[in-house]
Write a protein that holds these residues in place. Sequence first.
Motif, PDB file in Angstrom:
ATOM      1  N   THR A   1       0.862  -1.174   0.000  1.00  0.00           N
ATOM      2  CA  THR A   1       0.000   0.000   0.000  1.00  0.00           C
ATOM      3  C   THR A   1       0.901   1.228   0.000  1.00  0.00           C
ATOM      4  O   THR A   1       1.893   1.276   0.736  1.00  0.00           O
ATOM      5  CB  THR A   1      -0.908   0.014   1.246  1.00  0.00           C
ATOM      6  OG1 THR A   1      -1.661  -1.192   1.250  1.00  0.00           O
ATOM      7  CG2 THR A   1      -1.866   1.199   1.217  1.00  0.00           C
ATOM      8  N   ASP A   2       0.573   2.185  -0.841  1.00  0.00           N
ATOM      9  CA  ASP A   2       1.400   3.383  -0.954  1.00  0.00           C
ATOM     10  C   ASP A   2       0.775   4.493  -0.116  1.00  0.00           C
ATOM     11  O   ASP A   2      -0.446   4.598  -0.036  1.00  0.00           O
ATOM     12  CB  ASP A   2       1.461   3.797  -2.424  1.00  0.00           C
ATOM     13  CG  ASP A   2       2.599   4.768  -2.698  1.00  0.00           C
ATOM     14  OD1 ASP A   2       3.385   5.054  -1.763  1.00  0.00           O
ATOM     15  OD2 ASP A   2       2.705   5.247  -3.833  1.00  0.00           O
ATOM     16  N   TYR A   3       1.617   5.276   0.494  1.00  0.00           N
ATOM     17  CA  TYR A   3       1.128   6.419   1.259  1.00  0.00           C
ATOM     18  C   TYR A   3       1.999   7.623   0.938  1.00  0.00           C
ATOM     19  O   TYR A   3       3.220   7.561   1.075  1.00  0.00           O
ATOM     20  CB  TYR A   3       1.172   6.103   2.756  1.00  0.00           C
ATOM     21  CG  TYR A   3       0.782   7.262   3.649  1.00  0.00           C
ATOM     22  CD1 TYR A   3      -0.461   7.877   3.511  1.00  0.00           C
ATOM     23  CD2 TYR A   3       1.650   7.746   4.619  1.00  0.00           C
ATOM     24  CE1 TYR A   3      -0.820   8.941   4.310  1.00  0.00           C
ATOM     25  CE2 TYR A   3       1.295   8.807   5.440  1.00  0.00           C
ATOM     26  CZ  TYR A   3       0.061   9.401   5.278  1.00  0.00           C
ATOM     27  OH  TYR A   3      -0.294  10.462   6.077  1.00  0.00           O
TER      28      TYR A   3
ATOM     29  N   THR B   1       5.631   3.152   1.553  1.00  0.00           N
ATOM     30  CA  THR B   1       4.881   1.915   1.355  1.00  0.00           C
ATOM     31  C   THR B   1       4.789   1.111   2.644  1.00  0.00           C
ATOM     32  O   THR B   1       5.667   1.178   3.499  1.00  0.00           O
ATOM     33  CB  THR B   1       5.577   1.041   0.292  1.00  0.00           C
ATOM     34  OG1 THR B   1       6.941   0.881   0.683  1.00  0.00           O
ATOM     35  CG2 THR B   1       5.522   1.696  -1.066  1.00  0.00           C
TER      36      THR B   1
ATOM     37  N   CYS C   1       3.043  -2.927   4.110  1.00  0.00           N
ATOM     38  CA  CYS C   1       2.395  -4.193   3.793  1.00  0.00           C
ATOM     39  C   CYS C   1       0.917  -4.108   4.164  1.00  0.00           C
ATOM     40  O   CYS C   1       0.583  -3.762   5.291  1.00  0.00           O
ATOM     41  CB  CYS C   1       3.081  -5.317   4.561  1.00  0.00           C
ATOM     42  SG  CYS C   1       2.191  -6.884   4.407  1.00  0.00           S
ATOM     43  N   PRO C   2       0.004  -4.421   3.229  1.00  0.00           N
ATOM     44  CA  PRO C   2      -1.422  -4.323   3.523  1.00  0.00           C
ATOM     45  C   PRO C   2      -1.905  -5.391   4.503  1.00  0.00           C
ATOM     46  O   PRO C   2      -2.998  -5.258   5.065  1.00  0.00           O
ATOM     47  CB  PRO C   2      -2.083  -4.502   2.147  1.00  0.00           C
ATOM     48  CG  PRO C   2      -1.080  -5.236   1.333  1.00  0.00           C
ATOM     49  CD  PRO C   2       0.271  -4.825   1.846  1.00  0.00           C
TER      50      PRO C   2
END
Length: 119
Positions: free
Chosen positions: A61-63, A73, A75-76
């Motif tokens: 997941t990018d933030y 990034t 881990c989702p």
Amino acid sequence: MEKTLSTYSGGCHCGNVKYSVDIADDTEFLECNCSICRRAGWLLVFVDESAFRLEGDPPLTDYLFHKKEIHHTFCPTCGVRSFSKGATPDGAALYAVNVRCTDADLSKYKINEYDGASL
Ligand SMILES: [Zn+2]
């Protein structure tokens, strides 16, 4: 004189994200006080593309925030932030590695405080 490098394995907690990273033995780790590093408990080192090898193509997941130049990034599945990806001013990839997510012996390295909050 050639720098002595050590290669470490790193990644998130659940195993989705795995990488290896080369870190010079005289590297000093940074403990940054910016809004994201202090919340996430980062201890970081910057390496270029040649020193960072991500295994496969893990879900990430990018933030983005602030200047939106660094991909924070995570881990989702387990939420661990094991690395971020940015770029140098000339456009080359630059990785920020959370050395707390690697098998490096942290006591071997000097740790410096970094005033990221003032940037
Ligand atoms: Zn994970």
